[in-house]
Design an enzyme around this catalytic site. Structure first.
Site, PDB file in Angstrom:
ATOM      1  N   GLU A 171      54.180  16.948  34.616  1.00  0.00           N
ATOM      2  CA  GLU A 171      55.226  16.744  35.625  1.00  0.00           C
ATOM      3  C   GLU A 171      56.541  17.409  35.179  1.00  0.00           C
ATOM      4  O   GLU A 171      57.236  18.030  35.975  1.00  0.00           O
ATOM      5  CB  GLU A 171      55.468  15.244  35.852  1.00  0.00           C
ATOM      6  CG  GLU A 171      54.437  14.557  36.731  1.00  0.00           C
ATOM      7  CD  GLU A 171      54.658  14.842  38.222  1.00  0.00           C
ATOM      8  OE1 GLU A 171      55.522  15.669  38.571  1.00  0.00           O
ATOM      9  OE2 GLU A 171      53.945  14.236  39.036  1.00  0.00           O
ATOM     10  N   ARG A 215      65.385  -3.151  43.344  1.00  0.00           N
ATOM     11  CA  ARG A 215      64.982  -3.186  44.759  1.00  0.00           C
ATOM     12  C   ARG A 215      65.728  -4.274  45.510  1.00  0.00           C
ATOM     13  O   ARG A 215      65.960  -4.153  46.702  1.00  0.00           O
ATOM     14  CB  ARG A 215      63.467  -3.312  44.877  1.00  0.00           C
ATOM     15  CG  ARG A 215      62.830  -2.013  44.377  1.00  0.00           C
ATOM     16  CD  ARG A 215      61.336  -1.971  44.539  1.00  0.00           C
ATOM     17  NE  ARG A 215      60.831  -0.772  43.867  1.00  0.00           N
ATOM     18  CZ  ARG A 215      59.563  -0.560  43.584  1.00  0.00           C
ATOM     19  NH1 ARG A 215      58.659  -1.468  43.920  1.00  0.00           N
ATOM     20  NH2 ARG A 215      59.188   0.547  42.973  1.00  0.00           N
ATOM     21  N   TYR A 243      72.823   0.244  32.787  1.00  0.00           N
ATOM     22  CA  TYR A 243      73.749  -0.739  33.361  1.00  0.00           C
ATOM     23  C   TYR A 243      74.597  -1.390  32.271  1.00  0.00           C
ATOM     24  O   TYR A 243      75.560  -2.081  32.575  1.00  0.00           O
ATOM     25  CB  TYR A 243      72.946  -1.808  34.132  1.00  0.00           C
ATOM     26  CG  TYR A 243      72.096  -1.208  35.228  1.00  0.00           C
ATOM     27  CD1 TYR A 243      72.653  -0.902  36.466  1.00  0.00           C
ATOM     28  CD2 TYR A 243      70.760  -0.889  35.016  1.00  0.00           C
ATOM     29  CE1 TYR A 243      71.889  -0.313  37.478  1.00  0.00           C
ATOM     30  CE2 TYR A 243      69.982  -0.305  36.015  1.00  0.00           C
ATOM     31  CZ  TYR A 243      70.563  -0.015  37.237  1.00  0.00           C
ATOM     32  OH  TYR A 243      69.803   0.583  38.218  1.00  0.00           O
ATOM     33  N   LYS A 245      58.480   9.722  36.380  1.00  0.00           N
ATOM     34  CA  LYS A 245      58.892   8.410  36.875  1.00  0.00           C
ATOM     35  C   LYS A 245      57.638   7.583  37.114  1.00  0.00           C
ATOM     36  O   LYS A 245      56.778   7.943  37.909  1.00  0.00           O
ATOM     37  CB  LYS A 245      59.680   8.560  38.174  1.00  0.00           C
ATOM     38  CG  LYS A 245      60.077   7.226  38.766  1.00  0.00           C
ATOM     39  CD  LYS A 245      60.973   7.386  39.963  1.00  0.00           C
ATOM     40  CE  LYS A 245      61.312   6.046  40.578  1.00  0.00           C
ATOM     41  NZ  LYS A 245      62.212   6.186  41.725  1.00  0.00           N
ATOM     42  N   CYS A 279      59.591   6.228  49.772  1.00  0.00           N
ATOM     43  CA  CYS A 279      60.483   7.306  49.339  1.00  0.00           C
ATOM     44  C   CYS A 279      60.300   8.592  50.142  1.00  0.00           C
ATOM     45  O   CYS A 279      60.949   9.601  49.870  1.00  0.00           O
ATOM     46  CB  CYS A 279      60.269   7.569  47.849  1.00  0.00           C
ATOM     47  SG  CYS A 279      60.498   6.084  46.845  1.00  0.00           S
ATOM     48  N   CYS A 299      64.063   5.931  49.937  1.00  0.00           N
ATOM     49  CA  CYS A 299      63.620   4.526  50.050  1.00  0.00           C
ATOM     50  C   CYS A 299      64.724   3.562  50.459  1.00  0.00           C
ATOM     51  O   CYS A 299      64.456   2.557  51.107  1.00  0.00           O
ATOM     52  CB  CYS A 299      62.938   4.070  48.770  1.00  0.00           C
ATOM     53  SG  CYS A 299      63.987   4.084  47.317  1.00  0.00           S
ATOM     54  N   CYS A 329      66.899  10.164  47.277  1.00  0.00           N
ATOM     55  CA  CYS A 329      65.646   9.509  47.626  1.00  0.00           C
ATOM     56  C   CYS A 329      65.782   8.935  49.030  1.00  0.00           C
ATOM     57  O   CYS A 329      66.892   8.799  49.538  1.00  0.00           O
ATOM     58  CB  CYS A 329      65.309   8.398  46.634  1.00  0.00           C
ATOM     59  SG  CYS A 329      63.572   7.892  46.737  1.00  0.00           S
ATOM     60  N   ARG A 366      54.079   1.959  45.507  1.00  0.00           N
ATOM     61  CA  ARG A 366      54.420   3.366  45.288  1.00  0.00           C
ATOM     62  C   ARG A 366      53.407   4.105  44.401  1.00  0.00           C
ATOM     63  O   ARG A 366      53.703   5.146  43.846  1.00  0.00           O
ATOM     64  CB  ARG A 366      55.810   3.462  44.632  1.00  0.00           C
ATOM     65  CG  ARG A 366      56.936   2.790  45.418  1.00  0.00           C
ATOM     66  CD  ARG A 366      58.263   3.450  45.121  1.00  0.00           C
ATOM     67  NE  ARG A 366      59.431   2.652  45.393  1.00  0.00           N
ATOM     68  CZ  ARG A 366      59.871   2.295  46.601  1.00  0.00           C
ATOM     69  NH1 ARG A 366      59.198   2.665  47.669  1.00  0.00           N
ATOM     70  NH2 ARG A 366      60.968   1.567  46.727  1.00  0.00           N
ATOM     71  N   LYS A 368      61.483   7.695  33.055  1.00  0.00           N
ATOM     72  CA  LYS A 368      61.931   6.417  33.607  1.00  0.00           C
ATOM     73  C   LYS A 368      60.745   5.512  33.836  1.00  0.00           C
ATOM     74  O   LYS A 368      59.762   5.965  34.407  1.00  0.00           O
ATOM     75  CB  LYS A 368      62.641   6.702  34.934  1.00  0.00           C
ATOM     76  CG  LYS A 368      63.042   5.483  35.705  1.00  0.00           C
ATOM     77  CD  LYS A 368      63.540   5.894  37.057  1.00  0.00           C
ATOM     78  CE  LYS A 368      63.814   4.644  37.859  1.00  0.00           C
ATOM     79  NZ  LYS A 368      64.154   4.937  39.216  1.00  0.00           N
ATOM     80  N   SER A 376      66.739  -1.321  35.770  1.00  0.00           N
ATOM     81  CA  SER A 376      67.220  -2.656  36.126  1.00  0.00           C
ATOM     82  C   SER A 376      66.471  -3.787  35.414  1.00  0.00           C
ATOM     83  O   SER A 376      67.090  -4.702  34.883  1.00  0.00           O
ATOM     84  CB  SER A 376      67.131  -2.840  37.641  1.00  0.00           C
ATOM     85  OG  SER A 376      65.810  -2.634  38.102  1.00  0.00           O
TER      86      SER A 376
HETATM   87  C1  PBG Z   1      64.678   5.158  44.118  1.00  0.00           C
HETATM   88  C2  PBG Z   1      64.973   4.652  42.785  1.00  0.00           C
HETATM   89  C3  PBG Z   1      64.476   3.504  42.142  1.00  0.00           C
HETATM   90  C4  PBG Z   1      65.183   3.404  40.946  1.00  0.00           C
HETATM   91  C5  PBG Z   1      66.031   4.503  40.883  1.00  0.00           C
HETATM   92  N1  PBG Z   1      65.856   5.272  41.992  1.00  0.00           N
HETATM   93  C6  PBG Z   1      63.541   2.453  42.559  1.00  0.00           C
HETATM   94  C7  PBG Z   1      62.153   2.700  42.898  1.00  0.00           C
HETATM   95  O1  PBG Z   1      61.587   3.771  42.691  1.00  0.00           O
HETATM   96  O2  PBG Z   1      61.584   1.770  43.472  1.00  0.00           O
HETATM   97  C8  PBG Z   1      65.053   2.292  39.940  1.00  0.00           C
HETATM   98  C9  PBG Z   1      66.240   2.076  39.077  1.00  0.00           C
HETATM   99  C10 PBG Z   1      66.268   0.774  38.378  1.00  0.00           C
HETATM  100  O3  PBG Z   1      65.320  -0.040  38.422  1.00  0.00           O
HETATM  101  O4  PBG Z   1      67.292   0.508  37.735  1.00  0.00           O
HETATM  102  N2  PBG Z   1      63.462   5.717  44.333  1.00  0.00           N
END
Ligand code: PBG
Length: 324
Positions: free
Chosen positions: A232, A204, A312, A194, A129, A121, A119, A216, A247, A273
Site C-alpha cells: 500500500e 466515530r 490528541y 490504514k 468513506c 465518512c 474523507c 469498513r 494508523k 482516538s
Molecule cells: C476518517 C478517519 C477516521 C479516523 C481518521 N480519519 C475514522 C475511520 O476510519 O473510521 C480515525 C482517527 C482516530 O480514531 O483518532 N476515515
C-alpha cells in the site's frame, strides 16, 4: 568473577541517561487533531475523549492560538457538516466547516501547518468513506468526490491534504486534480496503511461518522497483514504521496518500523482516538500514571521510526516538555 561489562554505569544519573538517550521526544513532529462543527460559540467535550472538543470555527481558532503558543507546528482538521447526504456533498463546499476553519486560521495569521483529513465518512448519510452503489462502497466514483474535496481544501488554504479513505488510486486522483488547478506545491500525506481498527471507536463519536450498515473491512486493511502495508505504501508513493502514514500507531509499531526501513520518505503515525481514550480512562481510575504512560507511548512510536505523530496528547506533552 565480577562483570566487566556493566550497562548500569550509564544509567546512574539523569545526566548520564540523557546523554546516551537514543530517542528524544520533541514537539516538532506533532500534529494535533481537531474537530470543527457548524455554528458559533460551540465547544462540546467528547464524552469518550476527555480534553478534546467539537468546536465551532470561532472557538476552534482560539484553541489554535494555544496550540501555536505551545510550539506544536501543525493541526489536522475534521469537519462535522450541517447536513449529510448520500454523496457527502458538503465535503466539497467552499463554505463547509473545514473550509471556513482554514480561512479562520489564515485570518488569525497563525503560524501553523494546516492539514486536512480528506474523507467522505463524516459527510455521507450512510457513514462510509465512499459512495454506495449496489450496496457496496464503489471505488472509482468515490475518487472524483475525494479529489474535489481535496481541491476545495487547497483553495481554502490548506497546507497539506491527507486522504484517509483507503480507496484504490485516490492519491493519483488527488495529485492530478491539485496539479491541474495549480496546487502542485500542496503535499499529500497519505494514510497509506490504514487498518480496520477497533481503536477508531471514540473518533466515530467525535466525528459522528460510524457506518450505518456493515463495516469498513472491504476498504481498510486487515490487522493481520504487514506485507500488504508495504505494498500500500509503495503504491501511494508511486501515485505521488509525499508522506506516508501508518494508523493506528501502538498496535502497528512493527509496520512503522518496516516502512521506515524500506522507504526513504517521511513516515507518519496516527496515535488514534482509542489509544488516547484507553490512557485517559486508566489514568482517571488511578490505574496508570498518565504523564509517564503518554511519554512512554510517544517515545515508542518515535523509536519505531515515525517522524510525524498525530496525537490528541500533543498539548499535554508540549506542556510537560516545556517544564522539563
Ligand atoms: C476518517 C478517519 C477516521 C479516523 C481518521 N480519519 C475514522 C475511520 O476510519 O473510521 C480515525 C482517527 C482516530 O480514531 O483518532 N476515515
Amino acid at each position: 568473577m565480577f562483570p566487566i561489562q556493566r550497562p548500569r554505569r550509564l544509567r546512574r544519573t539523569e545526566g548520564l541517561r540523557g546523554m546516551v538517550r537514543e530517542t528524544r521526544l520533541a514537539t516538532d513532529g506533532f500534529v494535533y487533531p481537531m474537530f470543527v462543527v457548524p455554528g458559533s460559540g460551540v465547544r462540546t467535550e467528547i464524552g469518550s475523549m476527555p480534553g478534546i472538543y467539537q468546536q465551532s470555527v470561532d472557538r476552534f481558532v482560539e484553541e489554535c492560538r494555544e496550540v501555536e503558543a505551545l510550539g506544536i507546528p501543525a493541526v489536522i482538521l475534521f469537519g462535522i457538516p450541517e447536513t449529510k447526504d448520500e454523496r457527502g456533498s458538503e465535503a466539497t463546499s467552499a463554505t463547509g466547516v473545514v473550509q471556513r476553519a482554514i480561512e479562520g486560521i489564515r485570518r488569525a495569521k497563525l503560524d501553523l501547518v494546516v492539514i486536512t483529513d480528506v474523507c467522505l465518512c463524516e459527510y455521507t448519510s450512510h457513514g462510509h468513506c465512499g459512495v454506495i452503489e449496489k450496496g457496496d462502497v464503489a471505488n472509482d466514483p468515490s475518487l472524483v468526490l475525494l479529489a474535489a474535496a481535496a481541491l476545495s481544501h487547497a483553495r481554502a488554504g490548506a497546507d497539506v491534504v491527507a486522504p484517509s479513505d483507503m480507496m484504490d488510486g485516490r492519491v493519483a486522483a488527488i495529485r492530478s486534480m491539485l496539479d491541474e488547478n495549480s496546487f502542485q506545491d500542496v503535499p499529500i500525506l497519505a494514510y497509506a496503511a490504514k487498518y480496520c481498527s477497533s481503536f477508531y471507536g471514540p473518533f466515530r463519536e467525535a466525528a459522528q461518522s460510524a457506518p450505518q450498515f456493515g463495516d469498513r473491512r472491504s476498504y481498510q486493511m486487515d490487522p493481520a497483514n504487514a506485507r500488504e502495508a508495504l505494498r500500500e505504501v509503495a503504491l501511494d508513493l508511486e501515485e505521488g504521496a509525499d508522506v506516508v502514514m501508518v494508523k493506528p500507531a501502538l498496535p502497528y509499531l512493527d509496520v512503522i518500523r518496516q516502512v521506515r526501513e524500506r522507504f526513504d520518505v517521511p513516515v507518519g503515525a496516527y496515535n488514534v482516538s482509542g489509544e488516547y481514550s484507553m490512557v485517559k480512562a486508566a489514568a482517571a481510575n488511578g490505574w496508570l500514571d498518565e504523564r509517564r504512560a503518554v511519554l512512554e507511548i510517544l517515545t515508542s512510536i518515535a523509536r519505531a521510526g515515525a517522524d510525524i505523530v498525530l496525537t490528541y496528547h500533543a498539548k499535554d506533552v508540549a506542556r510537560w516538555l516545556k517544564n522539563c
